[in-house]
Design an enzyme around this catalytic site. Structure first.
Site, PDB file in Angstrom:
ATOM      1  CB  CYS A 113     176.032  31.178  62.073  1.00  0.00           C
ATOM      2  SG  CYS A 113     176.581  30.150  63.440  1.00  0.00           S
ATOM      3  CG  HIS A 254     179.206  33.840  61.520  1.00  0.00           C
ATOM      4  ND1 HIS A 254     178.548  34.179  62.563  1.00  0.00           N
ATOM      5  CD2 HIS A 254     179.603  32.566  61.419  1.00  0.00           C
ATOM      6  CE1 HIS A 254     178.396  33.291  63.381  1.00  0.00           C
ATOM      7  NE2 HIS A 254     179.146  32.245  62.944  1.00  0.00           N
ATOM      8  CG  ASN A 284     179.379  31.410  66.624  1.00  0.00           C
ATOM      9  OD1 ASN A 284     178.522  32.622  66.253  1.00  0.00           O
ATOM     10  ND2 ASN A 284     179.509  30.387  65.898  1.00  0.00           N
TER      11      ASN A 284
END
Length: 330
Positions: A113, A254, A284
């Site tokens: 990520c 994020h 996500n």
């Protein structure tokens, strides 16, 4: 000489997987998912003949079109991904072929990520040294291929997407001005991983039966670490660059969990009106989350010349970091 983001672009698969859809396949509810994650829906690339390289190439084409430059003008392609089409050739090479960037070289970067953040800083250094003038930095993942849709705690979190930016030499005082990148394999190795597919556990009937080719996440442990990591590095970027809450135009975080995002904003002393949030629409998307946010801010006309942006991320490894960008309007 610093590197400026001169164009943005994205690719979102057309098919949506909503929380209501999940109610039909696992023991969950729309209310439960939204209250714990902030997610309402996510995009899924259903076409089995298309994968991460396709999405990244489509995002790259949009970046190039908006900047008005040819693929042949690109010097370097960096693709951040943990779901490459294959181990080799690299996704970057596949993208190079798909967009016709015959004069570019490229490579993939695995930072989970935090991948796009790592790739952005890496690309910026190639600009700073004077080695290259035009660099595509792309983040993309087809997470639906490595998610176990019977795992009710984790399958609800992820979506498929790709997005990216073009880096070029900046005007004085603009561009990627500062960065702090971190990793902690000791703390992270046991809580967020995919055991199968690599050289340690290559595909066998046994690894498939044991679901070793799906991601595993100890959600509570990762959540606690991410809250601390993202909030700390965001505050660090402000301190290092003598920025107050008033000075920050946008926090670009994020998109893992809305509560983590809110905690980071609170630590910075800024309101949620100055935070880029799209987790509700896309979930996500790992390496694609930051460039997706940048692209939406850019397209909506929310970025002005000289705006101070703080980009932060946290992911498997553990990996995390922060980047300070002074936006340069083109």
């Amino acid at each position: 000489m610093k590197a400026a983001i001169t164009a943005t672009g994205k690719y979102l698969p057309p098919d949506k997987l909503t929380n209501k859809d999940f109610e039909k396949i696992i023991d969950t509810t729309d209310e439960w998912i939204q209250s714990r994650t902030g997610i309402r829906e996510r995009r899924i690339l259903k076409d089995p003949t298309k994968a991460t390289a396709f999405m990244c190439a489509e995002a790259a084409k949009e970046v190039l079109e908006r900047r008005g430059v040819s693929a042949e003008d690109i010097d370097l392609i960096i693709v951040a991904t943990i779901s490459p089409d294959m181990f080799f050739p690299s996704t970057a090479c596949l993208v190079q072929d798909l967009i016709g960037a015959k004069n570019a070289w490229g490579f993939d970067l695995s930072g989970a990520c935090s991948g796009f953040l790592y790739a952005l800083v890496t690309g910026a250094k190639f600009i700073e040294t004077g080695m290259h003038q035009k660099i595509l930095v792309l983040g993309g993942d087809k997470m639906s291929t490595i998610v176990d849709y019977s795992d009710r705690n984790n399958c609800i979190l992820f979506g498929d997407a790709a997005a990216g930016v073009l880096l070029e030499p900046a005007k004085d005082g603009y561009g990627v001005l500062d960065a702090r990148l971190y990793s902690d394999g000791t703390a992270g190795k046991n809580h967020l991983y995919m055991l199968g597919s690599g050289s340690l556990n290559p595909p066998t009937h046994d690894t498939v039966d044991k679901k070793m080719h799906y991601l595993f996440q100890d959600g509570k442990v990762v959540f606690k670490s991410a809250v601390i990591g993202m909030a700390d590095v965001a505050a660090e970027m402000m301190t290092r660059n003598s920025l107050t809450a008033v000075d920050v135009a946008y926090l670009v975080p994020h998109q893992a969990n809305l509560r983590i995002i809110a905690a980071t904003a609170e630590r910075m002393g800024i309101g949620m009106d100055k935070v880029a949030v799209n987790i509700d629409k896309y979930g996500n998307t790992t390496a694609a989350t930051l460039p997706l946010c940048l692209d939406e801010l850019n397209l909506e006309g929310n970025l002005a010349d000289g705006d101070n942006l703080i980009l932060v991320s946290y992911g498997a490894g553990y990996t995390w970091g922060g980047v300070f960008v002074k936006w340069q309007s083109i």
